[in-house]
Scaffold this motif. Structure first.
Motif, short mmCIF file in Angstrom:
data_model
loop_
_atom_site.label_atom_id
_atom_site.label_comp_id
_atom_site.label_asym_id
_atom_site.label_seq_id
_atom_site.Cartn_x
_atom_site.Cartn_y
_atom_site.Cartn_z
N PHE A 30 0.85 -1.20 0.00
CA PHE A 30 0.00 0.00 0.00
C PHE A 30 0.88 1.25 0.00
O PHE A 30 1.94 1.25 0.64
N CYS A 31 0.41 2.28 -0.69
CA CYS A 31 1.05 3.59 -0.64
C CYS A 31 -0.04 4.64 -0.64
O CYS A 31 -1.10 4.42 -1.21
N LYS A 32 0.25 5.79 -0.03
CA LYS A 32 -0.75 6.85 0.01
C LYS A 32 -0.99 7.43 -1.38
O LYS A 32 -2.08 7.80 -1.74
N GLN A 33 0.09 7.58 -2.14
CA GLN A 33 -0.07 8.05 -3.51
C GLN A 33 1.03 7.44 -4.37
O GLN A 33 2.05 6.99 -3.86
N ALA A 34 0.76 7.41 -5.68
CA ALA A 34 1.69 6.72 -6.58
C ALA A 34 2.80 7.67 -7.04
O ALA A 34 2.52 8.70 -7.65
N CYS A 35 4.04 7.33 -6.76
CA CYS A 35 5.16 8.11 -7.27
C CYS A 35 5.25 7.85 -8.78
O CYS A 35 5.03 6.72 -9.23
N HIS A 36 5.58 8.87 -9.54
CA HIS A 36 5.48 8.77 -11.00
C HIS A 36 6.42 7.74 -11.63
O HIS A 36 6.20 7.30 -12.74
N TYR A 37 7.48 7.40 -10.93
CA TYR A 37 8.50 6.53 -11.54
C TYR A 37 8.38 5.07 -11.09
O TYR A 37 9.12 4.22 -11.55
N CYS A 38 7.43 4.79 -10.19
CA CYS A 38 7.50 3.52 -9.46
C CYS A 38 6.81 2.36 -10.18
O CYS A 38 5.68 2.51 -10.64
N ASP A 39 7.49 1.22 -10.24
CA ASP A 39 6.81 0.03 -10.78
C ASP A 39 6.79 -1.12 -9.77
O ASP A 39 6.65 -2.27 -10.13
N PHE A 40 6.95 -0.78 -8.49
CA PHE A 40 6.78 -1.81 -7.45
C PHE A 40 5.31 -2.16 -7.33
O PHE A 40 4.44 -1.43 -7.84
N HIS A 41 5.02 -3.24 -6.62
CA HIS A 41 3.61 -3.60 -6.45
C HIS A 41 3.03 -2.90 -5.22
O HIS A 41 3.50 -3.08 -4.11
N PHE A 42 2.00 -2.07 -5.47
CA PHE A 42 1.31 -1.40 -4.36
C PHE A 42 -0.06 -0.98 -4.84
O PHE A 42 -0.33 -0.92 -6.05
N SER A 43 -0.95 -0.71 -3.89
CA SER A 43 -2.26 -0.17 -4.21
C SER A 43 -2.44 1.08 -3.35
O SER A 43 -1.92 1.16 -2.23
N GLY A 58 9.17 -4.17 3.81
CA GLY A 58 9.38 -3.37 2.60
C GLY A 58 8.07 -3.15 1.88
O GLY A 58 7.02 -3.65 2.29
N GLY A 59 8.13 -2.41 0.80
CA GLY A 59 6.85 -2.16 0.12
C GLY A 59 7.02 -1.54 -1.24
O GLY A 59 8.08 -1.66 -1.84
N GLY A 60 5.96 -0.84 -1.65
CA GLY A 60 4.94 -0.23 -0.83
C GLY A 60 5.52 0.67 0.28
O GLY A 60 6.66 1.05 0.26
N THR A 61 4.66 0.95 1.20
CA THR A 61 5.04 1.83 2.30
C THR A 61 4.64 1.21 3.64
O THR A 61 3.50 1.38 4.09
N PRO A 62 5.54 0.49 4.28
CA PRO A 62 5.19 -0.16 5.55
C PRO A 62 4.76 0.83 6.64
O PRO A 62 4.04 0.45 7.56
N ALA A 109 10.05 3.51 5.75
CA ALA A 109 9.06 4.51 6.16
C ALA A 109 9.17 5.73 5.25
O ALA A 109 10.26 6.05 4.77
N ASN A 110 8.05 6.38 5.04
CA ASN A 110 8.07 7.62 4.25
C ASN A 110 7.95 8.83 5.18
O ASN A 110 7.24 8.79 6.19
N PRO A 111 8.65 9.92 4.83
CA PRO A 111 8.70 11.09 5.72
C PRO A 111 7.33 11.59 6.15
O PRO A 111 7.13 11.95 7.31
N ASN A 150 6.36 13.15 -7.83
CA ASN A 150 5.07 12.96 -7.15
C ASN A 150 5.21 12.24 -5.81
O ASN A 150 4.40 11.38 -5.44
N ARG A 151 6.25 12.60 -5.07
CA ARG A 151 6.38 12.06 -3.72
C ARG A 151 5.34 12.71 -2.81
O ARG A 151 4.91 13.84 -3.05
N ALA A 152 4.94 12.00 -1.76
CA ALA A 152 3.89 12.52 -0.88
C ALA A 152 4.41 13.52 0.15
O ALA A 152 3.63 14.14 0.86
S1 SF4 Z 1 6.22 5.27 -1.90
FE1 SF4 Z 1 7.72 3.81 -2.70
S2 SF4 Z 1 6.56 1.98 -3.29
FE2 SF4 Z 1 5.08 3.68 -3.00
S3 SF4 Z 1 4.77 4.51 -5.05
FE3 SF4 Z 1 6.40 5.71 -4.08
S4 SF4 Z 1 8.34 4.68 -4.67
FE4 SF4 Z 1 6.64 3.27 -5.10
#
Ligand code: SF4
Length: 380
Positions: A10-23, A57-61, A92-94, A135-137
């Motif tokens: 899971f992530c709060k929002q999608a970063c524009h460059y990311c191809d990891f698996h998250f919703s 890891g993630g996603g955003t733990p 963790a994200n800031p 597009n970082r949060a």
């Molecule tokens: S927070 Fe990390 S995993 Fe989530 S969309 Fe951004 S780069 Fe991808």
């Protein structure tokens, strides 16, 4: 010795460059946590060795509540043999770490109390221009603030930084590195911005909204990074990872040295010493299958060539190199001769070197490690 990797998709929002698996649909978070715990129970017989590292890891733990993190760690302890003082990392994200000063304080204490002893913070840049483009949060102020706060509670902190961002010139990149150094952190991971298919970044570049990444600039910025961090006593122990002695990531090091690990959660990968497995990259299907008692995992048995290729790839990316003795012992003379023959031209070009029976990239060859390794691969 084993590691357990827990993928929080899971992530709060999608970063524009990311191809990891998250919703970004966090509504299923609770069900997901319960399901990941069930997967750990279902797969407990797969891990006979002691668990040395646990990695969220993630996603955003950091979207998990402390109760959820505690529950997952407890599930590991209930089902596996865990060494005393395992390394337990949380990515963790800031923006999750700085909601308010009082909350942050109790958050860091809570993390410590449930056993987290290593924080990996996704800073990426200390400049708003770069963070917006990706597009970082979080913003630059939050990036700085969360490190200041985290340092009051944790010694073992790593941050991620991205180079090769369109519009980020070398001066801004140097300032980014300098800000990271000013915090006196013991570990930094840094990656080149790559344009993956099916990402927003790819579309923006195609439409001309964002300039394309410049490989030459990325290479220059990598060398700036290597030089600035070496001056401050960091060891570039893997191409993207820089640690002060005693602070290398145990989890990632085990992975690069070919040790076993179990990955749970959607899209998580596992390695049992012979086979690689990867879980389905789909949250609803993952939850449904696990709750039916079915593991939604694909397994691939590695051939001898696959294992040789992996040993070459990871060896060239790390400070430990590719041991020729190990190649001969594990794969035989045919592979050793092939490796020596293929490596010759890179040695002559000054991109590879042989030191104490180990093949290593030179400073000039380091950035090109993946391309060189693929040329040393053995194709059946
Ligand atoms: S927070 Fe990390 S995993 Fe989530 S969309 Fe951004 S780069 Fe991808």
């Amino acid at each position: 010795m084993s590691g357990i990797y827990i993928h929080i998709p899971f992530c709060k929002q999608a970063c524009h460059y990311c191809d990891f698996h998250f919703s970004t649909q966090l509504g299923k978070k609770e069900a997901m946590v319960q399901t990941i715990a069930k997967e750990m129970v279902l797969r407990k017989s797969e891990v006979e060795d002691e668990v040395e590292t646990i990695y969220f890891g993630g996603g955003t733990p950091s979207v998990l509540s402390n109760k959820e993190i505690e529950f997952l760690i407890q599930t590991v302890y209930d089902n596996y043999i865990v060494i005393d003082h395992p390394e337990i990392t949380l990515e963790a994200n800031p923006d999750d770490l700085v909601s308010s000063r009082a909350q942050s304080r109790s958050l860091f204490l809570d993390y410590k109390n449930v056993g987290i002893n290593r924080l990996s913070i996704g800073i990426q840049s200390f400049f708003d221009e770069d963070l917006k483009l990706m597009n970082r949060a979080h913003n630059a102020g939050e990036a700085e603030q969360c490190i200041k706060e985290a340092k009051q509670y944790f010694d073992n902190i790593t941050i991620d930084l991205i180079y090769g961002i369109p519009g980020m010139d070398n001066e801004r990149w140097k300032s980014n590195i300098q800000r990271a150094l000013d915090f006196g952190l013991p570990h930094i991971s840094s990656y080149a911005l790559t344009v993956e298919p099916r990402t927003a970044l790819k579309k923006f570049i195609e439409k001309g909204v964002v300039p394309d990444v410049d490989d030459e600039q990325a290479q220059e910025q990598f060398h700036i990074l290597v030089d600035m961090l070496a001056e401050q006593g960091f060891v570039n122990y893997e191409i993207s990872n820089f640690g002060k002695p005693g602070f290398f990531s145990k989890n990632n090091t085990a992975y690069w040295l070919g040790k076993k690990y179990l990955g749970v959660g959607p899209s998580a990968h596992s390695f049992d010493g012979k086979n690689r497995g990867w879980n389905i990259r789909n949250n609803p299907t993952y939850i449904k299958k696990i709750n039916e008692g079915i593991l939604p995992i694909e397994v691939e048995a590695l051939s001898q060539s696959d294992r040789y290729n992996e040993a070459v790839m990871t060896g060239l990316r790390t400070v430990w190199g590719v041991s020729l003795e190990k190649i001969e012992k594990e794969f035989g003379l045919t592979y050793l001769d092939y490796l020596n023959q293929q490596a010759q031209k890179y040695v002559e070009q000054g991109l590879l070197q042989l030191v104490d029976g180990k093949l290593l990239t030179t400073k000039k060859g380091k950035f090109l490690a993946d391309g060189i390794a693929s040329d040393l691969f053995f194709v059946d």
